[in-house]
Design an enzyme around this catalytic site. Structure first.
Site, PDB file in Angstrom:
ATOM      1  N   HIS A 101       0.853  -1.185   0.000  1.00  0.00           N
ATOM      2  CA  HIS A 101       0.000   0.000   0.000  1.00  0.00           C
ATOM      3  C   HIS A 101       0.895   1.242   0.000  1.00  0.00           C
ATOM      4  CE1 HIS A 101      -4.036  -1.809   1.670  1.00  0.00           C
ATOM      5  NE2 HIS A 101      -3.569  -2.462   0.620  1.00  0.00           N
ATOM      6  N   GLU A 135       1.062   3.931   1.772  1.00  0.00           N
ATOM      7  CA  GLU A 135       1.629   4.404   3.038  1.00  0.00           C
ATOM      8  C   GLU A 135       2.863   3.592   3.434  1.00  0.00           C
ATOM      9  OE1 GLU A 135      -1.511   3.487   2.332  1.00  0.00           O
ATOM     10  OE2 GLU A 135      -2.909   4.151   3.879  1.00  0.00           O
ATOM     11  N   CYS A 175      -6.094   1.830   6.000  1.00  0.00           N
ATOM     12  CA  CYS A 175      -6.686   0.569   6.457  1.00  0.00           C
ATOM     13  C   CYS A 175      -6.014   0.155   7.767  1.00  0.00           C
ATOM     14  CB  CYS A 175      -6.501  -0.511   5.398  1.00  0.00           C
ATOM     15  SG  CYS A 175      -4.801  -1.124   5.278  1.00  0.00           S
ATOM     16  N   CYS A 180      -2.191  -0.400   7.490  1.00  0.00           N
ATOM     17  CA  CYS A 180      -1.408   0.829   7.364  1.00  0.00           C
ATOM     18  C   CYS A 180      -1.480   1.667   8.635  1.00  0.00           C
ATOM     19  CB  CYS A 180      -1.863   1.615   6.139  1.00  0.00           C
ATOM     20  SG  CYS A 180      -1.405   0.769   4.612  1.00  0.00           S
TER      21      CYS A 180
END
Lengths: 144, 144
Positions: free
Chosen positions: B46, B48, B76, B79
């Site tokens: 992801h 991040e 999420c 993260c």
């Protein structure tokens, strides 16, 4: 879980927090990992994430729908969230983690009704051994 | 946040979910990332996490105590947990995420009293632009 403990011992030998994980699909280990936060200068390099990344690469699919993740200690929020992201079927862990455990102890990230995936959980497997290797590591660290 | 949106557009151009992130320390961008789950076959890729890993490598320290993470969408659980693990000081996000948001929408992982780190949060920055790039991507995906 004996294989995850073997990974944990490899972490301890490098001065890393002794937590280990393996991913198993159809009886075969397809990913292994142990904590490497200091070695890799990466706070996301927890055992579980390294093992799942290796498994996904090997299987050619980031969906680990048929996988069981064995890890020596209850996952933190990041790893519990990653277990949901990788859609792991089953999580088996050894010792609980009162400080950051996010499956049973503080939060329950893997059974959230509103997330798009939920995970079957079995805990307490080889719990004493999984806890003792951690306790020994932190006891020695304090004595230094 | 404009730089994070630029990262999100790069993700869309590769057919990845258009979410982007940058890590800023003392006014300088030290890490950038956009979703690369499909390209890397890695469900932990992801925006991040990629941005924080890059920042930690560049700074030579996995502790991002002085960093602000800008991300186009509410993180999420994975993260949000990673933001705690990397000890990021401040999180700035654009649009909320009703399906998996774990800062405000479903869970609040970054303000847990029992975790060893808490994060300052600012939300709603360039919210419309951050939401629209996502909506456009999923609309086009459905039309295919």
């Amino acid at each position: 879980m004996r294989e995850a403990l073997s990974e944990a011992r490899q972490a301890a030998a490098r001065g890393e927090v002794p937590i280990g994980a393996v991913v198993v699909v159809e009886g075969e280990i397809v990913g292994r990992g142990h904590d490497l936060r200091e070695s890799l200068c990466d706070a996301s390099a927890h055992a579980e994430i390294l093992a799942m990344r290796e498994a996904a690469k090997r299987l050619g699919d980031w969906r680990l729908n048929n996988a069981t993740l064995y890890v020596t200690v209850e996952p933190c929020a990041m790893c519990a969230g990653a277990i949901v992201q990788f859609r792991v079927r089953r999580l088996v862990y050894g010792a609980p983690n009162a400080k950051s455990g996010s499956v049973d102890s503080i939060l329950d990230i893997v059974h959230q009704a509103r997330f798009n995936h939920r995970v079957e959980v079995i805990s307490g497997i080889l719990e004493d051994e999984c806890r003792e290797i951690l306790q020994k590591f932190f006891r020695e660290l304090r004595n230094k």
